[in-house]
Design an enzyme around this catalytic site. Structure first.
Site, PDB file in Angstrom:
ATOM      1  N   HIS A 164       0.804  -1.226   0.000  1.00 17.89           N
ATOM      2  CA  HIS A 164       0.000   0.000   0.000  1.00 17.89           C
ATOM      3  C   HIS A 164       0.834   1.273   0.000  1.00 17.89           C
ATOM      4  O   HIS A 164       0.314   2.346  -0.248  1.00 17.89           O
ATOM      5  CB  HIS A 164      -0.956  -0.005   1.203  1.00 17.89           C
ATOM      6  N   ASP A 371       3.340   9.552  -1.030  1.00 16.71           N
ATOM      7  CA  ASP A 371       2.154   8.813  -0.624  1.00 16.71           C
ATOM      8  C   ASP A 371       1.962   7.658  -1.594  1.00 16.71           C
ATOM      9  O   ASP A 371       2.065   7.866  -2.812  1.00 16.71           O
ATOM     10  CB  ASP A 371       0.926   9.750  -0.688  1.00 16.71           C
TER      11      ASP A 371
HETATM   12  C1  GDG Z   1      -1.955   3.845   3.193  1.00 17.99           C
HETATM   13  C2  GDG Z   1      -0.983   4.589   2.271  1.00 17.99           C
HETATM   14  C3  GDG Z   1      -2.713   4.491   0.480  1.00 17.99           C
HETATM   15  C4  GDG Z   1      -8.944  10.128   7.625  1.00 17.99           C
HETATM   16  N1  GDG Z   1      -9.379  10.870   8.642  1.00 17.99           N
HETATM   17  C5  GDG Z   1     -10.534  10.333   9.054  1.00 17.99           C
HETATM   18  C6  GDG Z   1     -10.813   9.243   8.254  1.00 17.99           C
HETATM   19  N2  GDG Z   1      -9.814   9.136   7.373  1.00 17.99           N
HETATM   20  C7  GDG Z   1      -9.731   8.130   6.306  1.00 17.99           C
HETATM   21  C8  GDG Z   1      -9.835   8.780   4.949  1.00 17.99           C
HETATM   22  C9  GDG Z   1      -9.168   7.732   4.081  1.00 17.99           C
HETATM   23  C10 GDG Z   1      -8.133   7.101   5.018  1.00 17.99           C
HETATM   24  O1  GDG Z   1      -8.486   7.472   6.337  1.00 17.99           O
HETATM   25  C11 GDG Z   1      -6.732   7.607   4.745  1.00 17.99           C
HETATM   26  O2  GDG Z   1      -6.269   6.976   3.613  1.00 17.99           O
HETATM   27  P1  GDG Z   1      -4.969   7.431   2.799  1.00 17.99           P
HETATM   28  O3  GDG Z   1      -4.924   6.706   1.542  1.00 17.99           O
HETATM   29  O4  GDG Z   1      -5.076   8.884   2.562  1.00 17.99           O
HETATM   30  O5  GDG Z   1      -3.687   7.206   3.763  1.00 17.99           O
HETATM   31  P2  GDG Z   1      -2.993   6.041   4.716  1.00 17.99           P
HETATM   32  O6  GDG Z   1      -3.822   5.795   5.916  1.00 17.99           O
HETATM   33  O7  GDG Z   1      -1.634   6.534   4.987  1.00 17.99           O
HETATM   34  O8  GDG Z   1      -2.918   4.675   3.883  1.00 17.99           O
HETATM   35  C12 GDG Z   1      -1.754   5.400   1.250  1.00 17.99           C
HETATM   36  C13 GDG Z   1      -3.565   3.656   1.416  1.00 17.99           C
HETATM   37  O9  GDG Z   1      -2.746   2.959   2.349  1.00 17.99           O
HETATM   38  C14 GDG Z   1      -4.407   2.649   0.646  1.00 17.99           C
HETATM   39  O10 GDG Z   1      -3.638   1.781  -0.113  1.00 17.99           O
HETATM   40  O11 GDG Z   1      -3.567   5.304  -0.302  1.00 17.99           O
HETATM   41  O12 GDG Z   1      -0.869   6.020   0.366  1.00 17.99           O
HETATM   42  O13 GDG Z   1      -0.137   5.439   3.032  1.00 17.99           O
HETATM   43  O14 GDG Z   1     -10.084   6.756   3.694  1.00 17.99           O
HETATM   44  O15 GDG Z   1     -11.178   9.049   4.674  1.00 17.99           O
HETATM   45  N3  GDG Z   1     -11.937   8.510   8.386  1.00 17.99           N
HETATM   46  C15 GDG Z   1     -12.809   8.856   9.365  1.00 17.99           C
HETATM   47  N4  GDG Z   1     -12.544   9.901  10.191  1.00 17.99           N
HETATM   48  C16 GDG Z   1     -11.465  10.661  10.086  1.00 17.99           C
HETATM   49  O16 GDG Z   1     -11.258  11.609  10.837  1.00 17.99           O
HETATM   50  N5  GDG Z   1     -13.926   8.154   9.510  1.00 17.99           N
END
Ligand code: GDG
Length: 725
Positions: A164, A371
């Protein structure tokens, strides 16, 4: 019924202990949504850490029982394992290295040991539940060693792996002292998925440099197993975010938030607290924007949500302090009684609140330093029901490869970020809608469901390829049976490739003359009147004639161009022309001039460019350039361009080893046909001999041959047994 087992560091559930009572809440993460359709079915299962340290046995039993009813199996970790494996090696070694923050990497052998130990623990739990025919899908950087660990105890299981986070370039990855072990662990998989093509090619480059394995269209041969590597960007559940954006709860919240914030324009960012997300850089860009464009003061606010994460780790603590300082400075300098420049929240929100923020935001600032993908920007797009809004997206996020209609920025370029904010805030609505429509289409199409489907399909495909190309390794027992079978035949036609089959590879191809042992074998083999031996090679006829002068063998040279019965004349199977050679030779000489260590071998009806001695990587790069150049030059000629082991060969397309071998089989009716060869040009021979022939592939790659052996030394051993009285 075969089952699918998902494995990730964390289970898709949040367990909390309140007043000595455990509470369970499903997690809403993208992965859990996407894989929900899989792990909840039948006997399928999700294996992972439940997210808290549990010491009491009765509590472990309670959790295990409760999770079993939800198709989950917990892997319990002790407090020290959580510290050393998870916070330590995973988050303070691998995470910074893979995100190019090498100045933050901790190199500590104790952490590495904990990582190995916990990966072994996961593998053991998997081994307890997995059975022949099952499919395993392992996720992410915390479990890089698990694929190979499981492979060792269950060699035939289908194993998929998805990373990821980014896979770094070789220049970063090589810094890790444990790089080979990590790579070896990953290569236990049958299919490896990455978010972007860049991640995939970085991985393949490390595989090439550290494990010495090349690839053909993303396929690597690992210990006689075809492994496939591909770019498969992860998507989101578009409909879920669109529906949430339209829900009454969300709409009510929007009204409430608007009343408190005021009706000026809003910019939004949402990230976990992490140095890879570029939060301070983003704040500085906003500060510069307010300085350079005073006309926007009191007209725009920045809603910044940072979700607490890893804040016991010193680097994250420092980052939190830096953010607090910056926010304080900007709000202190620019704020007015009726206007707060930055609304900053260090907490998480429920989905309807996020949806309301997405709806309200005129601009989303997604500006990570690195990212893997970034799902927030995709969720923002899916939530824009009226299609109005602008996405500013860092080129360092995997998502930027798909979302080229965003305003793409480099997060290190402060001026560019300031200009992008200005462009976004002044973009005409028509243009916003046009860009948003294109991005929405893409996100709808490449949804999380499509991602899961594709992953499973690719894994199934490579597994079926493997089965089709499975050879049986000739151990001593099988060799004995085979040799007995061959010996009992009254007549035998034996095709033997030369380089890699009868002799090992030499850096200098002129050094491969038959040695004493091989001479003995050829003498014994050809003195038995029941044997007809045919040397079938890509080498030029003169070399083979010189080397075989003492043995009564037939020869097929230049991959089937020339053939000669023992003591006979050299003949060609079809009339060929070499009028093309001068032009192609000129081109190849040009490549030799630019590529130290390479040379051209000239044969009667073919030319070969060799690059075995060229710097790793450069030879492969030149090969790509050369083959595309050759494609153009040979398009109107009856020529074939073949890529072999460190060679590119150009030859007439009417001939190959298989066509030549067919003629020999027709002309020499024999009770038993045997063919042994090591490279892919020998596959033509294996295909052309009768179905009941004994075909043996030398070396660790897949083949249409029935059997395989490790090296030319095994071939010699078998041939010696065959000639024993
Ligand atoms: C890894 C990789 C890759 C955030 N704040 C809240 C909340 N979120 C949710 C968002 C989104 C998720 O968390 C964050 O996803 P990301 O993709 O931006 O980042 P990582 O957690 O670092 O994930 C990344 C991912 O894996 C998937 O392969 O994209 O690059 O680092 O869904 O909405 N959700 C809630 N409250 C919040 O305050 N409910």
């Amino acid at each position: 019924m075969p089952k699918t087992v998902i494995v990730s560091n964390r289970l898709p559930i949040k367990i909390k202990e309140e007043h000595q009572k455990l509470t369970y809440q499903p997690s809403e993460g993208g992965l859990a949504t996407g894989l929900g359709s899989i792990y909840k079915e039948g006997d399928n299962l999700w294996v992972g850490w439940p997210g808290l340290a549990v010491n009491k046995n009765d509590q472990k039993q309670e959790i295990t029982k409760k999770l079993a009813s939800e198709n989950m199996k917990p892997v319990f970790l002790s407090t020290s394992e959580i510290e050393d494996f998870y916070e330590g090696f995973s988050n303070e070694t691998l995470w910074p290295n893979f995100h190019y923050f090498n100045q933050y990497v901790i190199y500590d052998d104790e952490l590495w040991k904990a990582y190995q130990k916990v990966n072994r623990k996961f593998a053991k739990e998997i081994e307890n539940v997995i059975e022949e025919g099952d499919t395993l899908w392992i996720h992410d950087y915390q479990l890089l060693l698990v694929p190979q660990m499981v492979r060792e105890s269950k060699p035939r299981i289908s194993i998929g792996f998805f990373l990821h986070i980014p896979f770094p370039s070789y220049e970063s990855f090589r810094l890790l002292p444990w790089r080979r072990e990590l790579l070896h662990g990953m290569l236990g998989s049958d299919f490896l998925g990455f978010h972007t093509y860049d991640d995939m090619r970085h991985f393949l480059s490390s595989v090439n440099r550290l494990a010495g394995l090349g690839n053909a269209n993303g396929q690597v041969n690992v210990d006689n197993r075809k492994v496939m590597v591909d770019a498969l960007p992860m998507g989101i559940d578009f409909d879920k975010y669109a529906a949430s954006a339209a829900s009454p709860d969300t709409l009510a919240r929007e009204v409430r938030y608007r009343t408190s914030i005021g009706d000026h324009k809003l910019m939004l960012s949402i990230d976990r607290l992490d140095y890879s997300k570029g939060i301070p850089q983003r704040l500085k860009a906003f500060e510069s924007f307010l300085t350079d464009h005073p006309e926007f003061r009191e007209k725009v606010s920045f809603l910044m949500i940072v979700v607490p994460s890893r804040d016991t780790v010193p680097k994250y603590k420092q980052l939190k302090e830096e953010i607090d300082l910056l926010v304080g400075r900007i709000n202190g300098n620019f704020g007015r009684l009726n206007w707060t420049p930055i609304h900053y929240f260090y907490r998480s929100f429920p989905l309807p609140a996020l949806s309301a923020f997405y709806r309200m935001a005129h601009v989303a600032l997604v500006t990570p330093m690195r990212d893997g993908m970034n799902l927030v920007c995709k969720e923002y797009i899916a939530s824009k029901l009226d299609k109005k809004g602008v996405l500013i997206l860092s080129e360092m996020a995997g998502a930027s490869k798909e979302l080229s209609d965003a305003i793409i920025i480099n997060p290190n370029d402060l001026d560019q970020m300031v200009a992008a904010i200005h462009e976004a805030l002044t973009m005409p609505e028509k243009e916003q809608v046009e860009r948003m429509e294109i991005m929405q289409e893409s996100i709808k199409r490449y949804s999380i469901h499509q991602w899961v489907r594709l992953f499973m399909e690719r894994l199934k495909y490579i597994k079926s390829e493997q089965v089709g190309l499975q050879t049986r390794l000739l151990d001593q027992e099988l060799t004995n049976t085979l040799v007995e079978k061959c010996k009992s035949a009254k007549s035998r036609l034996i095709f033997l490739d030369y380089d890699g089959t009868l002799v090992g590879f030499n850096t200098n191809p002129g050094d491969s003359k038959p040695d004493k042992e091989l001479r003995g074998i050829l003498k014994a083999l050809t003195s038995d009147p029941k044997n007809k031996v045919v040397i079938i090679s890509g080498r030029g006829r003169q070399t083979l004639e010189d080397w075989m002068v003492d043995f009564p063998v037939d020869i097929i040279a230049e991959h089937g161009v020339w053939n000669r019965k023992h003591n006979g004349e050299w003949k060609t199977l079809v009339k060929l022309t070499d009028s093309w050679k001068a032009d192609i030779l000129k081109l190849l000489e040009g490549y030799v001039n630019r590529t130290p260590g390479s040379f051209v071998e000239k044969k009667d009806y073919s030319l070969v460019w060799h690059y075995r001695k060229v710097e790793t990587g450069l030879g492969e790069a030149r090969t790509r350039e050369l083959t595309s150049h050759l494609k153009y030059l040979t398009s109107d000629k009856d020529l074939q361009v073949l890529e072999g082991d460190m060679v590119v060969e150009i030859k007439n397309s009417q001939v190959n080893k298989g066509k030549a071998a067919e003629v020999w089989v027709d002309r020499n009716p024999t009770e038993l046909v045997m063919a042994i060869g090591d490279d892919w040009t020998d596959e033509d021979t294996f295909r052309s001999v009768p179905k009941d022939a004994v075909t043996i592939k030398v070396g660790g790659t897949s083949s249409v041959a029935k059997y395989s052996v490790g090296s030319y030394l095994d071939v010699r051993r078998i041939l010696k047994e065959l000639t024993k009285k």
